[in-house]
Write an enzyme that holds these catalytic residues in place. Structure first.
Site, mmCIF file in Angstrom:
data_model
loop_
_atom_site.group_PDB
_atom_site.id
_atom_site.type_symbol
_atom_site.label_atom_id
_atom_site.label_comp_id
_atom_site.label_asym_id
_atom_site.label_seq_id
_atom_site.Cartn_x
_atom_site.Cartn_y
_atom_site.Cartn_z
ATOM 1 C CE LYS A 1 36.732 4.232 136.211
ATOM 2 N NZ LYS A 1 36.027 4.263 137.522
ATOM 3 C CE1 TYR B 1 31.081 2.582 135.343
ATOM 4 C CE2 TYR B 1 31.292 4.877 134.691
ATOM 5 C CZ TYR B 1 31.863 3.693 135.127
ATOM 6 O OH TYR B 1 33.217 3.623 135.343
ATOM 7 C CG PHE C 1 28.248 5.933 143.271
ATOM 8 C CD1 PHE C 1 28.552 5.404 142.024
ATOM 9 C CD2 PHE C 1 27.908 5.060 144.288
ATOM 10 C CE1 PHE C 1 28.517 4.034 141.803
ATOM 11 C CE2 PHE C 1 27.869 3.683 144.088
ATOM 12 C CZ PHE C 1 28.180 3.174 142.819
ATOM 13 N NE ARG D 1 35.786 -7.711 139.501
ATOM 14 C CZ ARG D 1 35.252 -6.495 139.581
ATOM 15 N NH1 ARG D 1 35.205 -5.717 138.507
ATOM 16 N NH2 ARG D 1 34.783 -6.046 140.709
ATOM 17 C CB THR E 1 35.847 -0.217 143.960
ATOM 18 O OG1 THR E 1 35.401 -1.457 143.405
ATOM 19 C CG2 THR E 1 35.160 0.931 143.261
ATOM 20 N NE ARG F 1 39.857 0.498 140.240
ATOM 21 C CZ ARG F 1 38.798 -0.292 140.107
ATOM 22 N NH1 ARG F 1 38.641 -1.322 140.909
ATOM 23 N NH2 ARG F 1 37.894 -0.043 139.172
ATOM 24 C CG ASN G 1 38.241 3.812 140.441
ATOM 25 O OD1 ASN G 1 38.056 4.309 139.337
ATOM 26 N ND2 ASN G 1 37.460 2.875 140.928
ATOM 27 C CG HIS H 1 35.138 0.194 134.105
ATOM 28 N ND1 HIS H 1 34.193 -0.007 135.079
ATOM 29 C CD2 HIS H 1 34.780 -0.607 133.072
ATOM 30 C CE1 HIS H 1 33.309 -0.897 134.644
ATOM 31 N NE2 HIS H 1 33.639 -1.269 133.418
ATOM 32 C CD GLU I 1 31.507 -3.128 131.298
ATOM 33 O OE1 GLU I 1 32.747 -3.305 131.283
ATOM 34 O OE2 GLU I 1 30.878 -2.854 132.333
#
Ligand code: CMP
Length: 138
Positions: free
Chosen positions: A14, A54, A62, A90, A96, A107, A117, A120, A131
């Site tokens: 990100k 998203y 958010f 993950r 998250t 993270r 964070n 993704h 995705e």
């Protein structure tokens, strides 16, 4: 019997991490865990594209900030491949919210806040396919 469950998942480094030049360090963490980076590209998306990416979060409070943020600077999108890639990614990313992430996760190491964070990752095999198509369908 040895079960093989080779998967691909989508990862995004990100804007907060790209801005801090953490992309190579983060890619090393993936490679050290046995992920192969099958494809990658550095891009910047606009807010409309972020809203589309998203979309599953469109009813969340958010959502607007999230889409503003993902489109605020360059990102690196990658297809990662390994056995059980979705879950393994993950696990490596961590919770998250970086505050809740455990030691050794990306993270925990790099995340600044629940928005910033750093990474993704697809949350299921089904979403991984969607995705990956979103960013890499030619
Ligand atoms: P990500 O895995 O990219 O998926 C959606 C993102 O929304 C998530 O990481 C967070 O960065 C962001 N986000 C902001 N607020 C929340 C929240 N309350 N719960 C979950 N995700 C949130």
């Amino acid at each position: 019997m040895i079960m093989s469950n080779f998967e691909q998942t989508l990862s995004i480094i990100k804007p907060d991490a790209v801005e801090r030049n953490l992309d190579n360090e983060i890619k090393e963490l993936f490679k050290n865990k046995g992920f192969k980076i099958v494809k990658e590209k550095k891009i910047q998306i606009d807010k409309t594209e972020a809203e589309s990416f998203y979309k599953i979060h469109e009813t969340k409070p958010f959502y607007n900030d999230l889409c503003e943020y993902l489109s605020s600077g360059p990102i690196i999108v990658m297809i990662l491949e390994k056995n059980n890639a979705v879950l393994a990614n993950r696990d490596l990313m961590g919770a998250t919210n970086p505050k809740d992430a455990i030691e050794g996760t990306i993270r925990k190491k790099y995340g600044i806040s629940i928005d910033k964070n750093s990474v993704h990752g697809s949350d299921s095999l089904e979403n991984a396919k969607i995705e990956i198509d979103f960013f890499f369908k030619d």
